[in-house]
Design an enzyme around this catalytic site. Structure first.
Site, PDB file in Angstrom:
ATOM      1  N   ASP A  73       0.851  -1.191   0.000  1.00  0.00           N
ATOM      2  CA  ASP A  73       0.000   0.000   0.000  1.00  0.00           C
ATOM      3  C   ASP A  73       0.882   1.234   0.000  1.00  0.00           C
ATOM      4  O   ASP A  73       1.997   1.218   0.521  1.00  0.00           O
ATOM      5  CB  ASP A  73      -0.929   0.026   1.210  1.00  0.00           C
ATOM      6  CG  ASP A  73      -2.250   0.732   0.892  1.00  0.00           C
ATOM      7  OD1 ASP A  73      -2.214   1.965   0.687  1.00  0.00           O
ATOM      8  OD2 ASP A  73      -3.293   0.067   0.838  1.00  0.00           O
ATOM      9  N   ILE A  74       0.348   2.319  -0.547  1.00  0.00           N
ATOM     10  CA  ILE A  74       1.122   3.553  -0.659  1.00  0.00           C
ATOM     11  C   ILE A  74       1.156   4.322   0.658  1.00  0.00           C
ATOM     12  O   ILE A  74       2.106   5.042   0.954  1.00  0.00           O
ATOM     13  CB  ILE A  74       0.581   4.430  -1.809  1.00  0.00           C
ATOM     14  CG1 ILE A  74       1.532   5.584  -2.129  1.00  0.00           C
ATOM     15  CG2 ILE A  74      -0.837   4.911  -1.497  1.00  0.00           C
ATOM     16  CD1 ILE A  74       1.153   6.336  -3.397  1.00  0.00           C
ATOM     17  N   ASP A 111       4.434   2.562  -4.112  1.00  0.00           N
ATOM     18  CA  ASP A 111       3.467   2.959  -5.128  1.00  0.00           C
ATOM     19  C   ASP A 111       3.403   1.918  -6.240  1.00  0.00           C
ATOM     20  O   ASP A 111       4.434   1.577  -6.841  1.00  0.00           O
ATOM     21  CB  ASP A 111       3.902   4.325  -5.693  1.00  0.00           C
ATOM     22  CG  ASP A 111       2.822   5.007  -6.514  1.00  0.00           C
ATOM     23  OD1 ASP A 111       1.948   4.318  -7.063  1.00  0.00           O
ATOM     24  OD2 ASP A 111       2.870   6.256  -6.618  1.00  0.00           O
ATOM     25  N   VAL A 112       2.208   1.422  -6.545  1.00  0.00           N
ATOM     26  CA  VAL A 112       2.071   0.418  -7.606  1.00  0.00           C
ATOM     27  C   VAL A 112       2.404   0.978  -8.981  1.00  0.00           C
ATOM     28  O   VAL A 112       2.588   0.212  -9.936  1.00  0.00           O
ATOM     29  CB  VAL A 112       0.657  -0.204  -7.621  1.00  0.00           C
ATOM     30  CG1 VAL A 112       0.406  -0.994  -6.349  1.00  0.00           C
ATOM     31  CG2 VAL A 112      -0.423   0.860  -7.832  1.00  0.00           C
ATOM     32  N   SER A 196     -14.805  -3.763 -11.461  1.00  0.00           N
ATOM     33  CA  SER A 196     -15.996  -3.083 -10.977  1.00  0.00           C
ATOM     34  C   SER A 196     -17.125  -3.369 -11.960  1.00  0.00           C
ATOM     35  O   SER A 196     -16.876  -3.809 -13.091  1.00  0.00           O
ATOM     36  CB  SER A 196     -15.717  -1.569 -10.912  1.00  0.00           C
ATOM     37  OG  SER A 196     -16.908  -0.815 -10.852  1.00  0.00           O
ATOM     38  N   TYR A 220     -12.162   6.598 -14.263  1.00  0.00           N
ATOM     39  CA  TYR A 220     -12.428   5.368 -13.516  1.00  0.00           C
ATOM     40  C   TYR A 220     -13.045   4.296 -14.421  1.00  0.00           C
ATOM     41  O   TYR A 220     -12.591   3.146 -14.433  1.00  0.00           O
ATOM     42  CB  TYR A 220     -13.363   5.680 -12.347  1.00  0.00           C
ATOM     43  CG  TYR A 220     -13.589   4.516 -11.408  1.00  0.00           C
ATOM     44  CD1 TYR A 220     -12.688   4.253 -10.379  1.00  0.00           C
ATOM     45  CD2 TYR A 220     -14.694   3.680 -11.553  1.00  0.00           C
ATOM     46  CE1 TYR A 220     -12.880   3.182  -9.520  1.00  0.00           C
ATOM     47  CE2 TYR A 220     -14.894   2.602 -10.705  1.00  0.00           C
ATOM     48  CZ  TYR A 220     -13.989   2.363  -9.686  1.00  0.00           C
ATOM     49  OH  TYR A 220     -14.184   1.300  -8.836  1.00  0.00           O
ATOM     50  N   LYS A 224     -11.269   0.718 -15.508  1.00  0.00           N
ATOM     51  CA  LYS A 224     -11.863  -0.563 -15.124  1.00  0.00           C
ATOM     52  C   LYS A 224     -12.244  -1.397 -16.354  1.00  0.00           C
ATOM     53  O   LYS A 224     -12.154  -2.629 -16.330  1.00  0.00           O
ATOM     54  CB  LYS A 224     -13.081  -0.329 -14.228  1.00  0.00           C
ATOM     55  CG  LYS A 224     -12.729   0.276 -12.874  1.00  0.00           C
ATOM     56  CD  LYS A 224     -11.796  -0.625 -12.068  1.00  0.00           C
ATOM     57  CE  LYS A 224     -11.517  -0.081 -10.684  1.00  0.00           C
ATOM     58  NZ  LYS A 224     -10.660  -0.974  -9.869  1.00  0.00           N
TER      59      LYS A 224
END
Length: 320
Positions: A73-74, A111-112, A196, A220, A224
């Site tokens: 996680d960031i 960070d991913v 989603s 978004y 997705k």
């Protein structure tokens, strides 16, 4: 245990990952289905976005089913994102839940969007555990804001770029970092991208709520949707290695991303703004654990021949 770190097309993927090491006609190695609560005993899972929300629920449930967890996680506030980000304290709570289930938890803060960081996470995982069996790309942002009115061109671009980079490139980075180690181990495995209902349906532009919300929502939905193409390409490329790749498509989930002061403020000013997100079943939102229960099926031997699938967990949302 905390480890602090720094912050194509299907045909080409098949060529990249094709390793003809199995004799012609040989069946891939698959293990037998285990009993309840030990569905993934002895496995190691890498989960991004693990500090809270769906990521935390996934870590807790996979640990309850017998997996050790490596979490990413960031733990800071991303640029152009108004919804408060996860914290180090959130990450410690996830560690507590995994440990309570009797499993090991190794956390990496970073960070991913940083491929080098994720590659170092996988290297550390192999050195620490000797294997990597499950990958869940859960990190994501929804960069809406309560601000009304127009935004600058720079802010509009920033919202879009942060959303695409985190939700899409972050997932791509996660897969590309993990896959070589999974292939080398020869144990097969399972990869799940958290999409989603926005992965499977168009949504009306929200420009009536302001340029910022419009940019965030379009970014978004685009990100997705793109996860589905990414998933199908990798599923095709990795099937010969018995590595399954799928996508979960939940409706709204009760997390800090959807339940916060920004969403409330928009709803107060525009009472019908979120009607478009209504489910057919009599539920407002899912609990994160509802999604985790389906994830367990996909990553365990219960779903050992399920790959290339977008699986809705949507309360009938897509029944339009």
């Amino acid at each position: 245990m905390f480890v602090l770190q720094h912050g194509t097309v299907a045909a080409s993927l098949v060529e990249q990952y094709h390793q003809p090491t199995r004799r012609p006609g040989a069946r891939p190695r698959v293990s037998r289905v285990k009993g309840p609560m030990t569905l993934i005993k002895g496995k190691v899972a890498l989960i991004t976005g693990v500090a809270r929300g769906q990521g935390r629920a996934h870590a807790s449930r996979l640990a309850a089913e017998g997996a050790d967890v490596v979490g990413v996680d960031i733990c800071t506030q991303p640029d152009h994102v108004s919804i408060p980000g996860a914290t180090h304290e959130d990450l410690r709570e996830t560690e507590r839940l995994v440990s309570r289930a009797g499993q090991r938890f190794v956390a990496h803060v970073g960070d991913v969007r940083d491929f080098g960081f994720l590659r170092s996470v996988v290297d550390h995982t192999i050195a620490e555990f000797g294997r990597l069996d499950i990958v869940c790309a859960s990190a994501g942002v929804w960069a809406i804001s309560a601000a009304d009115g127009a935004v600058s061109d720079a802010e509009r671009a920033g919202v879009w770029e942060t959303t695409i980079a985190t939700n899409l490139m972050g997932a791509w980075n996660t897969l590309d970092a993990a896959i070589p180690a999974m292939i080398k181990a020869g144990n097969g495995g399972s990869i799940t991208l958290i999409g989603s209902v926005a992965s499977m349906s168009g949504q009306l532009p929200m420009d009536s709520l302001g340029s910022r919300v419009h940019a965030a929502q379009m970014g978004y939905v685009a990100s997705k949707h793109a996860l589905v193409g990414l998933m199908r390409s990798y599923a095709l490329a990795l099937a010969e290695h018995s590595i399954r790749v799928n996508c979960l498509a939940p409706t709204g989930v009760r997390t800090a991303m959807s339940q916060n002061e920004i969403v409330e403020a928009i709803g107060e000013r525009h009472p019908s703004a979120f009607d478009v997100f209504a489910n057919r079943m009599p539920i407002d939102v899912l609990e994160p654990e509802d999604v985790s229960s389906v994830l367990v099926h996909l990553v365990s031997d219960s779903g050992r021949f399920t790959t290339g699938v977008v699986l809705p967990v949507d309360g009938g949302f897509l029944l339009r």
